[in-house]
Design a protein around this motif. Structure first.
Motif, PDB file in Angstrom:
ATOM      1  N   PHE A 168       0.715   8.345   3.541  1.00  0.00           N
ATOM      2  CA  PHE A 168      -0.218   8.850   4.180  1.00  0.00           C
ATOM      3  C   PHE A 168      -0.600   8.402   5.519  1.00  0.00           C
ATOM      4  CE2 PHE A 168      -0.671   9.954  -0.278  1.00  0.00           C
ATOM      5  CZ  PHE A 168      -0.329  11.414  -0.194  1.00  0.00           C
ATOM      6  N   PRO A 183      -5.447   6.627   4.234  1.00  0.00           N
ATOM      7  CA  PRO A 183      -6.167   5.870   3.461  1.00  0.00           C
ATOM      8  C   PRO A 183      -7.436   4.736   4.071  1.00  0.00           C
ATOM      9  CG  PRO A 183      -3.942   5.823   2.988  1.00  0.00           C
ATOM     10  CD  PRO A 183      -3.996   6.668   4.156  1.00  0.00           C
ATOM     11  N   SER A 219       0.779  -1.253  -0.035  1.00  0.00           N
ATOM     12  CA  SER A 219       0.045  -0.025   0.043  1.00  0.00           C
ATOM     13  C   SER A 219       0.979   1.110   0.000  1.00  0.00           C
ATOM     14  CB  SER A 219      -0.939   0.095   1.154  1.00  0.00           C
ATOM     15  OG  SER A 219      -1.808   1.063   1.258  1.00  0.00           O
ATOM     16  N   TRP A 220       1.174   1.848  -1.253  1.00  0.00           N
ATOM     17  CA  TRP A 220       1.854   3.004  -1.269  1.00  0.00           C
ATOM     18  C   TRP A 220       1.114   4.163  -0.568  1.00  0.00           C
ATOM     19  CZ3 TRP A 220       6.952   2.952  -2.720  1.00  0.00           C
ATOM     20  CH2 TRP A 220       7.167   1.969  -3.306  1.00  0.00           C
ATOM     21  N   THR A 221      -0.255   4.272  -0.581  1.00  0.00           N
ATOM     22  CA  THR A 221      -0.988   5.256   0.095  1.00  0.00           C
ATOM     23  C   THR A 221      -0.685   5.294   1.455  1.00  0.00           C
ATOM     24  OG1 THR A 221      -3.046   3.882  -0.072  1.00  0.00           O
ATOM     25  CG2 THR A 221      -2.533   5.557  -1.734  1.00  0.00           C
ATOM     26  N   THR A 222      -0.693   4.002   2.201  1.00  0.00           N
ATOM     27  CA  THR A 222      -0.334   3.762   3.648  1.00  0.00           C
ATOM     28  C   THR A 222       1.071   4.388   3.902  1.00  0.00           C
ATOM     29  OG1 THR A 222      -2.333   2.420   3.717  1.00  0.00           O
ATOM     30  CG2 THR A 222      -0.487   2.378   5.534  1.00  0.00           C
TER      31      THR A 222
END
Length: 101
Positions: free
Chosen positions: A27, A31, A21-24
């Protein structure tokens, strides 16, 4: 690779990324918040003070989210960017297929 999941009782469709999970990573818990997963947002928020938890959650959060959807009754309708068997193998969990009524 993404899996498209639908809840046969409500008809709600959700997409879930398989794998890292790049967003996790970038950020932290947001997410989870945007996906409506309040419990895991607060868990990540509390653990982010340890300094490395966002790195750990980047590797495991997508699988946690998919398991939550499966527990809520969602079933796999489609797999984008791969096959059903690829997703099943990568996740290491049993994925029920959606069967249209």
């Amino acid at each position: 690779m993404k899996i498209v999941m639908e809840n046969p009782n409500t008809g709600i469709v959700k997409k879930a990324q398989v794998g890292f999970s790049w967003t996790t990573l970038f950020f932290s818990g947001f997410p989870a918040l945007f996906r409506g997963d309040i419990k895991w947002f607060f868990i990540q928020l509390i653990l982010c003070w340890t300094g490395i938890s966002f790195i750990i959650f980047a590797f495991i959060y997508n699988k946690i989210f998919i398991k939550k959807l499966l527990e809520s009754g969602y079933k796999v309708k489609d797999v984008e960017g791969g096959t059903f068997e690829d997703a099943k193998t990568k996740l290491g969990i049993n994925l029920p297929k959606f069967v249209a009524a």
